[in-house]
Design a protein around this motif. Structure first.
Motif, PDB file in Angstrom:
ATOM      1  N   SER A 181      17.641  -2.011   0.032  1.00 19.00           N
ATOM      2  CA  SER A 181      17.139  -0.806   0.697  1.00 19.00           C
ATOM      3  C   SER A 181      16.542  -1.120   2.063  1.00 19.00           C
ATOM      4  O   SER A 181      16.669  -0.322   3.003  1.00 19.00           O
ATOM      5  N   PHE A 182      15.900  -2.287   2.205  1.00 21.83           N
ATOM      6  CA  PHE A 182      15.380  -2.679   3.515  1.00 21.83           C
ATOM      7  C   PHE A 182      16.524  -2.978   4.484  1.00 21.83           C
ATOM      8  O   PHE A 182      16.435  -2.648   5.670  1.00 21.83           O
ATOM      9  N   PHE A 221       3.513   4.072  -1.164  1.00 18.57           N
ATOM     10  CA  PHE A 221       3.092   5.179  -0.318  1.00 18.57           C
ATOM     11  C   PHE A 221       2.822   4.707   1.112  1.00 18.57           C
ATOM     12  O   PHE A 221       3.183   5.383   2.075  1.00 18.57           O
ATOM     13  N   LEU A 222       2.193   3.560   1.248  1.00 20.09           N
ATOM     14  CA  LEU A 222       1.924   3.027   2.580  1.00 20.09           C
ATOM     15  C   LEU A 222       3.222   2.656   3.283  1.00 20.09           C
ATOM     16  O   LEU A 222       3.391   2.929   4.482  1.00 20.09           O
ATOM     17  N   LEU A 223       4.141   2.048   2.556  1.00 19.06           N
ATOM     18  CA  LEU A 223       5.455   1.699   3.117  1.00 19.06           C
ATOM     19  C   LEU A 223       6.145   2.934   3.674  1.00 19.06           C
ATOM     20  O   LEU A 223       6.646   2.924   4.818  1.00 19.06           O
ATOM     21  N   LYS A 224       6.191   4.004   2.880  1.00 17.70           N
ATOM     22  CA  LYS A 224       6.883   5.226   3.313  1.00 17.70           C
ATOM     23  C   LYS A 224       6.198   5.858   4.525  1.00 17.70           C
ATOM     24  O   LYS A 224       6.860   6.359   5.446  1.00 17.70           O
ATOM     25  N   GLY A 231       9.135   4.501  12.538  1.00 13.80           N
ATOM     26  CA  GLY A 231      10.578   4.386  12.683  1.00 13.80           C
ATOM     27  C   GLY A 231      11.194   3.284  11.830  1.00 13.80           C
ATOM     28  O   GLY A 231      10.506   2.459  11.236  1.00 13.80           O
ATOM     29  N   LYS A 232      12.520   3.262  11.800  1.00  9.90           N
ATOM     30  CA  LYS A 232      13.245   2.386  10.871  1.00  9.90           C
ATOM     31  C   LYS A 232      13.133   0.905  11.191  1.00  9.90           C
ATOM     32  O   LYS A 232      13.426   0.063  10.339  1.00  9.90           O
ATOM     33  N   GLU A 233      12.725   0.542  12.417  1.00 12.84           N
ATOM     34  CA  GLU A 233      12.581  -0.871  12.770  1.00 12.84           C
ATOM     35  C   GLU A 233      11.171  -1.394  12.490  1.00 12.84           C
ATOM     36  O   GLU A 233      10.874  -2.552  12.777  1.00 12.84           O
ATOM     37  N   SER A 234      10.318  -0.556  11.917  1.00 10.64           N
ATOM     38  CA  SER A 234       8.910  -0.934  11.754  1.00 10.64           C
ATOM     39  C   SER A 234       8.630  -1.707  10.477  1.00 10.64           C
ATOM     40  O   SER A 234       7.542  -2.260  10.318  1.00 10.64           O
ATOM     41  N   THR A 235       9.593  -1.735   9.551  1.00 13.08           N
ATOM     42  CA  THR A 235       9.388  -2.435   8.286  1.00 13.08           C
ATOM     43  C   THR A 235      10.405  -3.557   8.134  1.00 13.08           C
ATOM     44  O   THR A 235      11.553  -3.437   8.558  1.00 13.08           O
ATOM     45  N   HIS A 236       9.971  -4.639   7.506  1.00 14.98           N
ATOM     46  CA  HIS A 236      10.816  -5.830   7.395  1.00 14.98           C
ATOM     47  C   HIS A 236      10.630  -6.453   6.019  1.00 14.98           C
ATOM     48  O   HIS A 236       9.512  -6.484   5.489  1.00 14.98           O
TER      49      HIS A 236
END
Length: 383
Positions: A181-182, A221-224, A231-236
């Protein structure tokens, strides 16, 4: 009907192969990050953790020099956790112990974030083990200024029994779906046992505001919220085995079911279609496998198709999950893996119905529908 089941099982196996290929491809990419010049605090909420304290501090000794602060937040422990921990850390300057200003894990973490004086916040649990390389790997992606949150892998440790292997394989399936999913820039989940985020991002999105009454879900919840806001580049997702965190497996089936029901119980709180769709797809697949037992009423060909589709299921899951475990230097007993494949659909439905209707206890708290009444006071499951 026989053709329907054969096609369904074949599609399921193809999907597992697809997940495996995408996961391995992402895990093999060795993206280089410059070491970030950022300070970091580790937050560990504790509630009734007295038996784990000595072990926890032993593993923390491997990483304490790389952290500016290690903050323990006592979540209204009913045993001697606070007093024992206070005594154990009194001569360790970077260690802090505070009491949560509220009730529940989210309130504890909120208190910890408020007390932290660093750029980065890392969260974990008292029953975890950390490698000496863990902090370096979890901090590295933050050299990219667009990244606000990093999730890392978690696997259980335990004895050689079926229950321990079942939990290990269940975690492998979680890692498979999480990493995928990531990669697709639509993260579904992560674990608070291995999570890092910028304190500024946490404050920007309002922390856990809006879902405080849900006992579980501080991580998801924090991840979402961060993914939606930045934005989509903010999580890794950090695939590397050097970032792996170990957590203790649950000692009994009852404790394991309670844990998983608690995790699954927050499904109502997710407004995203992708999360709802994934949950419904998983439940539908479990019904598919359980309903296949009616094939045994279809005569000789029904028996043949029944054994063929379950063989496909077992082989497909072995092919994908075992590869995830190998990446982290783990393996399961083949007999346990096939046993897990057979039992997992019934387990999944038990958790699903438990999340909808179940009442249970967790660390001395009475829970209904995953709502923390000590925080909220009323049944908010309809929210």
């Amino acid at each position: 009907m026989l053709s329907f089941y054969l096609i369904g099982a074949f599609v399921y196996c193809l999907f597992l192969v697809y997940l495996r290929v995408k996961w391995i491809s992402a895990a093999a990419q060795d993206r280089y990050f410059d070491p970030p010049q950022l300070t970091a605090s580790l937050l560990i909420p504790v509630r009734n953790e007295s038996p784990n304290l000595d072990r926890m501090l032993c593993f923390l000794g491997k990483i304490e020099e790389e952290l500016e602060e290690i903050i323990f937040i006592d979540d209204q422990s009913e045993d001697d956790t606070f007093e024992r921990l206070q005594e154990l850390i009194k001569n360790r300057k970077s260690y802090k112990l505070i009491r949560s200003t509220g009730s529940g894990k989210k309130a504890a973490l909120q208190s910890g974030v408020a007390a932290a004086n660093t750029d980065l916040i890392l969260t974990s649990d008292a029953d975890c083990q950390w490698r000496s390389t863990w902090l370096e790997q979890m901090k590295a992606p933050f050299s990219d200024s667009s990244i606000q949150l990093v999730a890392g892998p978690v696997l259980t440790e335990g004895d050689d029994g079926f229950l321990a292997d079942f939990q290990l394989l269940d975690w492998a399936s979680i890692l498979l779906l999480t990493g995928f999913s990531f990669v697709k820039k639509k993260p579904l989940m992560c674990s608070g046992a291995n999570l890092a985020f910028r304190k500024s991002a946490f404050l920007k999105v309002g922390g856990y505001a809006g879902n405080e009454h849900w006992l579980s879900g501080d991580d998801e919840f924090l991840l979402k919220k961060i993914h939606q806001f930045f934005g989509k580049e903010s999580t890794h997702y950090q695939f590397k085995k050097e970032a792996l965190v170990r957590t203790q497996s649950e000692p009994t089936w009852k404790a394991f079911f309670n844990q998983r029901i608690r995790w699954a119980g927050k499904w109502r709180a997710h407004p995203s279609f992708s999360h709802l769709g994934a949950s419904l797809a998983v439940m539908a697949m479990q019904f598919f496998w359980i309903a296949s037992f009616f094939l045994l009423l279809e005569g000789a060909w029904g028996w043949i198709v029944f054994f063929l589709i379950w063989l496909l299921k077992c082989l497909g899951e072995y092919y994908s999950l075992e590869r995830v475990l190998e990446h982290y230097g783990e393996k399961s007993k083949k007999i346990h893996l096939f046993g897990t494949s057979l039992f997992h659909p019934f387990y999944s439905l038990r958790i699903g119905f438990g999340a909808i209707f179940g009442n249970y206890s967790w660390k001395g708290r009475s829970i209904r529908g995953n709502v923390n009444f000590e925080v909220n006071g009323t049944d908010r499951r309809g929210i």
